[in-house]
Motif scaffolding. Structure first.
Motif, mmCIF file in Angstrom:
data_model
loop_
_atom_site.group_PDB
_atom_site.id
_atom_site.type_symbol
_atom_site.label_atom_id
_atom_site.label_comp_id
_atom_site.label_asym_id
_atom_site.label_seq_id
_atom_site.Cartn_x
_atom_site.Cartn_y
_atom_site.Cartn_z
ATOM 1 N N SER A 33 -6.047 66.576 33.393
ATOM 2 C CA SER A 33 -5.454 66.836 34.498
ATOM 3 C C SER A 33 -3.956 67.546 34.342
ATOM 4 C CB SER A 33 -4.698 65.166 34.799
ATOM 5 O OG SER A 33 -5.876 63.867 34.712
ATOM 6 N N ARG A 34 -2.969 67.895 33.353
ATOM 7 C CA ARG A 34 -2.605 68.653 33.758
ATOM 8 C C ARG A 34 -2.616 70.096 34.323
ATOM 9 N NH1 ARG A 34 0.638 65.377 31.223
ATOM 10 N NH2 ARG A 34 0.138 65.954 29.621
ATOM 11 N N LYS A 35 -3.394 70.369 33.465
ATOM 12 C CA LYS A 35 -4.191 71.736 32.820
ATOM 13 C C LYS A 35 -4.396 71.992 33.979
ATOM 14 C CE LYS A 35 -6.955 74.155 29.600
ATOM 15 N NZ LYS A 35 -7.565 74.520 28.233
ATOM 16 N N HIS A 36 -5.887 71.317 34.627
ATOM 17 C CA HIS A 36 -6.955 71.760 35.567
ATOM 18 C C HIS A 36 -6.509 71.430 36.891
ATOM 19 C CE1 HIS A 36 -9.839 73.176 32.422
ATOM 20 N NE2 HIS A 36 -8.986 72.736 31.725
ATOM 21 N N TYR A 37 -5.881 70.106 37.283
ATOM 22 C CA TYR A 37 -5.356 69.686 38.530
ATOM 23 C C TYR A 37 -3.692 69.910 38.555
ATOM 24 C CZ TYR A 37 -9.709 67.418 38.791
ATOM 25 O OH TYR A 37 -11.243 68.013 38.936
ATOM 26 N N GLU A 61 -1.247 73.243 41.070
ATOM 27 C CA GLU A 61 -2.526 74.378 40.094
ATOM 28 C C GLU A 61 -1.862 75.561 40.639
ATOM 29 O OE1 GLU A 61 -6.035 72.371 41.298
ATOM 30 O OE2 GLU A 61 -5.131 70.946 42.709
ATOM 31 N N ASN A 62 -2.121 76.096 39.366
ATOM 32 C CA ASN A 62 -1.676 77.938 39.490
ATOM 33 C C ASN A 62 -3.190 77.816 37.926
ATOM 34 O OD1 ASN A 62 -0.962 76.801 36.745
ATOM 35 N ND2 ASN A 62 1.072 77.374 37.685
ATOM 36 N N SER A 318 7.716 71.150 58.327
ATOM 37 C CA SER A 318 6.767 70.117 58.421
ATOM 38 C C SER A 318 6.819 68.390 58.333
ATOM 39 C CB SER A 318 5.501 69.620 58.152
ATOM 40 O OG SER A 318 4.466 69.280 58.029
ATOM 41 N N HIS A 319 7.086 68.070 58.513
ATOM 42 C CA HIS A 319 7.400 66.228 57.988
ATOM 43 C C HIS A 319 5.720 66.252 57.596
ATOM 44 C CE1 HIS A 319 11.199 65.955 60.179
ATOM 45 N NE2 HIS A 319 11.037 66.160 61.194
ATOM 46 N N PHE A 320 5.275 66.478 57.363
ATOM 47 C CA PHE A 320 3.752 66.262 57.086
ATOM 48 C C PHE A 320 3.041 66.529 56.326
ATOM 49 C CE2 PHE A 320 4.295 63.862 61.032
ATOM 50 C CZ PHE A 320 4.581 62.599 60.777
ATOM 51 N N THR A 321 3.746 67.700 55.590
ATOM 52 C CA THR A 321 2.343 68.102 54.379
ATOM 53 C C THR A 321 2.099 67.866 53.410
ATOM 54 O OG1 THR A 321 4.046 70.356 55.380
ATOM 55 C CG2 THR A 321 2.966 70.307 53.213
ATOM 56 N N ARG A 322 0.752 67.699 52.913
ATOM 57 C CA ARG A 322 0.383 67.311 52.736
ATOM 58 C C ARG A 322 -0.435 68.131 51.273
ATOM 59 N NH1 ARG A 322 3.359 64.233 53.792
ATOM 60 N NH2 ARG A 322 2.379 61.909 55.320
ATOM 61 N N ILE A 323 -1.126 69.338 51.935
ATOM 62 C CA ILE A 323 -1.795 69.476 50.729
ATOM 63 C C ILE A 323 -1.096 71.821 51.067
ATOM 64 C CG2 ILE A 323 -3.864 70.810 49.286
ATOM 65 C CD1 ILE A 323 -4.348 67.839 50.271
ATOM 66 N N LEU A 324 -1.199 72.343 50.687
ATOM 67 C CA LEU A 324 -0.688 73.904 50.822
ATOM 68 C C LEU A 324 -1.497 74.701 49.142
ATOM 69 C CD1 LEU A 324 2.496 74.301 50.810
ATOM 70 C CD2 LEU A 324 1.188 73.161 52.944
ATOM 71 N N PHE A 344 -1.148 74.148 46.350
ATOM 72 C CA PHE A 344 0.145 73.437 46.487
ATOM 73 C C PHE A 344 -0.667 71.646 47.506
ATOM 74 C CE2 PHE A 344 3.537 76.166 44.188
ATOM 75 C CZ PHE A 344 2.271 77.385 44.921
ATOM 76 N N SER A 345 0.238 70.837 46.256
ATOM 77 C CA SER A 345 0.057 69.466 47.481
ATOM 78 C C SER A 345 0.665 68.040 47.034
ATOM 79 C CB SER A 345 -1.280 69.017 46.520
ATOM 80 O OG SER A 345 -2.076 69.205 45.420
#
Length: 923
Positions: A33-37, A61-62, A318-324, A344-345
């Motif tokens: 999960s950490r490596k790929h997500y 996620e990079n 934004s107050h609602f930023t979820r995924i970037l 980015f999420s």
């Protein structure tokens, strides 16, 4: 703040890249999960003077850019790219019910909350497999299940609701005969989310640190234009008849052109910042922010040096930023468009795929486009599950359900609703009422089909589920193992490249994959084997044979059995196995072994409500030396540790390894309405999970390890529940709710479940349902008639009555733009395959899904078959070398030490080969 529901930004970098050489084995949920997500980080944005402006916690996620210098990048596979929870499985009412004859019911639960139930009998994707589909509409959301069809047993509404864990009602369900109910239910389904998507695309120049600067870019660049061409086609908005994504298609108030595409039946419209109206007087560019700022998912394409970017999602107000999800370009010279991604999420967004390759650089344009579009769609779906969106959706759904219920209240006392309450799903009407019923059904179908056409024209439903035309091999695609097998299989396990199969009438047989030899009988029919495990590293065969009080555990040396096969000795019988009995196991109805048997093999045998713990004293790996010495039976190598008494006989068992192996090993048992955790050392039992249902069908308990700590997938009824289990603290296990715990529902009740990370597969009576372990999202359903899982400890073997050339192609994806097949009415039942006549034997086909296709190349096992001495040739060394040969059959769940050993050995060999081989820097 102009943003009301932002969710995602995409960060894409243009850079040089080289091909990767190996894939590290990530068979554990935490590391994978950490490596790929990615992992959650606190990101802070500051102004030019260094003052902190905003901060937020985001999952980054990079593509494992922070790996150690000696890390060999992993090989990314296009087969890892899947639309999660695809439309085919979420828009059930539109797809299978609307415009077909089906039944709808209304009632109130024990808490006086109204609910609706829709049921239809249909054919699974034209595979001649009948089944019931049911949708339960409640304020908390919709629940969808499939139930098998039986021509001799009529399904009732009560039994369907019971399968959905609803047994108590304040007001019993009554059928709604008014065909206009279809329109209201279609509105309820549309609350799940749109089938078409709009995404923002924001162009950012090098050094721009605020959203005002990014939105003020009047034009893009050459590389940005290439990127837009990759996303879709430039369309003229005026007069546009397709999905418009909120853009003006009459007066050009939102620009003249935009970017549009269709992907797997979903229409996608991109709100491109440089194509939206630009105002020199308005520095905030409100018109652009009005569209992009309200998109749930946004792509930020940033130009500049790969090492100089300082973009952070907290720069966006934004107050609602979820995924970037961001995008940038390297200014070096390059021969092709090579994007680098970073995602980015916001931390509340559930994990979603596909996982980023490592490094996150793409050289194939089509592969990059597939990945990006699927990531965007999955990202928006995941964001809709966050508390902010879920609460809004639940409030809307609750309001709609209650409003519809109030509209139906005047009819609740009429015969129209009461007449068929708790009726059979497809009732047979009296002959006198047949014509009236047929007229009602015809009107029902007419109104439903008109609604379906109107929905398609309005652009609120997909018109096609055809893929983009790429012919790719899915990782779960099956291979024919044995085209004809005339016996019913009780249990089996793989032995090298062969399959050891226990049957009711022909004993135990060994079937070779090459099919050059007929099945060879190993035990005659006097050995009635109910369970078996082939452990090649331990040179062991463990079986549970006979039934009732005569059942016992037997242990054999594989080397001795192989020698007997080679010398064509007499087939073994029950009498020949006297020396192979584990005496204290008489009456055993179930047994389990530890999955990660590295230094010590543990067996737990269940004898009624008693557990018998057995270990192997000295595991022998020399194999043939023991046979030469005349010791054919390994019984003396086993010792009995202790007995543990339970309150009831267990139905499911699983052994859980503690982190130290000393007084912290556990046994998970399922009985009554609960899963308990048993301390192997003390025998103390602790409640792990209680099942809130009148009837419980326990399926499996699967051990999954995360960061060296045990977790369990508890599978029962339609539910799969992941529970993290911390190690014992003294005499008490630390069992508590954890943020990593989650659960999901299968569409059909499974008979068996296999975990092959990153996938989890459910085998039902007529389908294989494939989901992701990290989030439980559905990615595929293969229709396989008369399905039975045969073995899964190494490769996955299953049995079906389907022809050899069709089982691997049985897919839940349509090959045309048409809707589902016509649903049968109560008077026009479909022509399904007739049952076999007396004396007629069904011919079964055995199929194989290679485990290496599911989890990657790192655990390929070119093992020899016990029947045929095959020569393993060493291939010519190439830049991307094959994985090292592993001389033991590994289980689906490898221990952490095994994983590290395989990965380390693989990297060393590959790095050694690459030292003298230089790859070009430009592709």
């Amino acid at each position: 703040d102009y943003l009301s529901s932002r969710a995602c930004v995409v960060y894409l970098t243009m850079s040089l890249c080289c091909s990767s050489a190996s894939e590290d084995l990530g068979c554990r949920r935490g590391d994978f999960s950490r490596k790929h997500y990615g992992s959650v980080e606190l990101l802070i944005s500051s102004d030019a003077d260094g003052a902190i402006q905003r901060a937020g916690r985001f999952r980054v996620e990079n593509g494992s850019l922070d790996e150690a210098p000696d890390y060999t990048p992993g090989t990314w596979r296009r087969t890892d790219v899947h639309l999660e929870n695809p439309e085919y499985h979420t828009r059930w009412f539109f797809k299978y019910f609307l415009g077909k004859v089906h039944q709808n019911y209304v009632g109130t639960d024990a808490e006086k909350n109204p609910f609706y139930l829709s049921v239809v009998l249909s054919d699974q994707n034209n595979q001649r497999v009948p089944q019931y589909r049911a949708i339960l509409w409640r304020k908390s959301g919709t629940l969808k299940i499939s139930l098998p069809y039986s021509p001799t047993k009529t399904l009732s509404v009560k039994s369907i609701l019971s399968a959905m864990n609803m047994d108590r009602f304040e007001r019993g369900p009554r059928e709604i005969l008014n065909p206009d109910i279809q329109k209201d239910l279609l509105v309820l389904e549309e609350q799940e989310g749109s089938v078409n998507f709009k995404f923002g695309v924001l162009f950012a120049k090098d050094g721009q640190l605020t959203d005002d600067e990014m939105f003020s870019n009047e034009t893009g660049s050459e590389s940005f234009d290439k990127f837009l061409n990759l996303l879709g086609d430039a369309i003229t908005l005026q007069g546009w008849a397709g999905y418009r994504g909120g853009l003006d298609t009459k007066n050009d108030t939102t620009g003249i052109k935009s970017i549009y595409t269709v992907y797997q039946g979903h229409e996608l419209m991109f709100h491109v910042s440089t194509m939206l109206p630009y105002s020199k007087e308005n520095k905030q560019q409100v018109e652009r922010k009005r569209h992009i700022g309200n998109d749930i998912v946004t792509i930020v394409f940033q130009e500049g040096d790969d090492t100089s970017s300082s973009f952070k999602p907290s720069m966006i107000r934004s107050h609602f930023t979820r995924i970037l999800h961001m995008d940038r370009e390297c200014q070096r010279n390059y021969l092709c468009f090579c994007p680098r991604l970073k995602i980015f999420s916001e931390e509340s967004v559930p994990l979603f795929g596909p996982p980023l390759p490592s490094p996150s650089v793409f050289t194939d344009h089509q592969e990059f486009r597939d990945f990006l579009l699927v990531k965007l769609i999955n990202g928006e779906k995941a964001t809709l599950e966050t508390p902010t969106f879920a609460q809004k959706r639940q409030r809307t759904l609750d309001m709609l359900i209650r409003s519809l219920y109030q509209d139906l209240m005047p009819d609740l006392h009429k015969n129209m609703l009461n007449r068929r309450s708790f009726s059979d799903v497809l009732p047979e009407s009296p002959k006198s009422a047949r014509k009236k019923e047929e007229a009602r059904q015809a009107e029902f179908v007419r109104i439903g089909q008109a609604l379906k056409l109107k929905t398609i024209v309005r652009g609120d439903a997909p018109t096609s589920l055809v893929t983009t035309g790429l012919c790719r091999k899915e990782p779960w695609e099956s291979q024919s193992f044995c085209s004809t097998f005339p016996y019913d299989i009780v249990c089996s396990d793989s032995w090298g490249q062969s399959l050891l199969v226990a049957t009711e009438t022909a004993g135990v047989m060994l079937v070779d994959e090459t099919q050059t030899l007929p099945p060879v009988q190993v035990f005659d029919r006097t050995m009635v084997v109910k369970q078996m495990h082939v452990l090649e590293p331990q040179d062991l065969l463990i079986t549970r044979a006979d039934k009732g009080k005569d059942a016992r555990l037997y242990v054999y040396r594989l080397s001795a059995m192989k020698k007997g096969l080679e010398e064509r000795q007499t087939v073994r019988s029950k009498c020949d196995s006297r020396e192979n009995k584990l005496e204290k196991t008489k009456g055993c109805h179930l047994y389990s072994i530890n999955t990660h048997h590295g230094s010590e093999l543990r067996i737990v045998a269940a004898i009624r409500n008693k557990l018998l713990l057995i270990t192997r004293k000295h595991p022998r790996f020399e194999g043939f030396s023991a046979v030469a010495a005349g010791v054919d039976s390994p019984v003396e190598e086993f010792q009995y540790i202790r007995e543990i008494c339970l309150c009831d006989p267990p139905v499911v068992m699983a052994l859980v390894d503690g982190p130290t192996g000393e007084n912290d090993n556990m046994i998970c048992v399922a009985y009554k309405h609960q899963f308990d955790l048993i301390n192997e050392s003390t025998g103390d039992a602790y409640r792990l999970h209680h099942v809130e249902a009148n009837r419980v069908n326990f399926v499996a308990a699967i051990d999954v390890y995360e960061d060296g700590e045990a977790g369990l997938l508890l599978c029962y009824n339609f539910i799969c529940y992941y529970k993290k289990v911390c190690p014992f603290n003294g005499s008490t296990p630390m069992i508590h709710s954890n943020t990593s715990d989650f659960h999901f529902s299968w569409n059909q009740m499974p008979n068996a479940i296999v975990c092959a990370f990153p996938y989890i597969l459910a085998f039902t009576t007529d389908s294989i349902e494939i989901r992701l372990v990290v989030n439980g999202n559905l990615v595929y359903t293969a229709v396989v008639p008369e399905l039975q899982l045969a073995a899964s400890r190494s490769d996955i073997y299953f049995v079906s009555s389907a022809p050899v050339n069709s089982a691997s192609n049985c897919s839940s994806r349509d090959t045309s733009s048409q809707s589902s097949p016509q649903t049968p009415t109560g008077y026009e039942m479909p022509v399904f395959p007739s049952p076999l006549g007396d004396g007629e034997a069904s011919c079964k086909h055995i199929f194989k899904i290679p485990l290496c296709n599911l989890v990657g190349r790192s655990i390929e096992r070119p093992l020899k078959s016990p029947l045929v001495n095959k020569v393993l040739t060493t291939p010519t060394p190439t830049m991307v070398s094959p994985m090292p040969i592993i001389s033991a059959t590994h289980s689906l769940s490898l221990s952490r030490m095994e994983i590290k050993e395989i990965a380390s050995r693989t990297r060393k060999e590959l790095l050694g080969k690459l030292e003298n081989y230089h790859t070009p820097k430009l592709l």
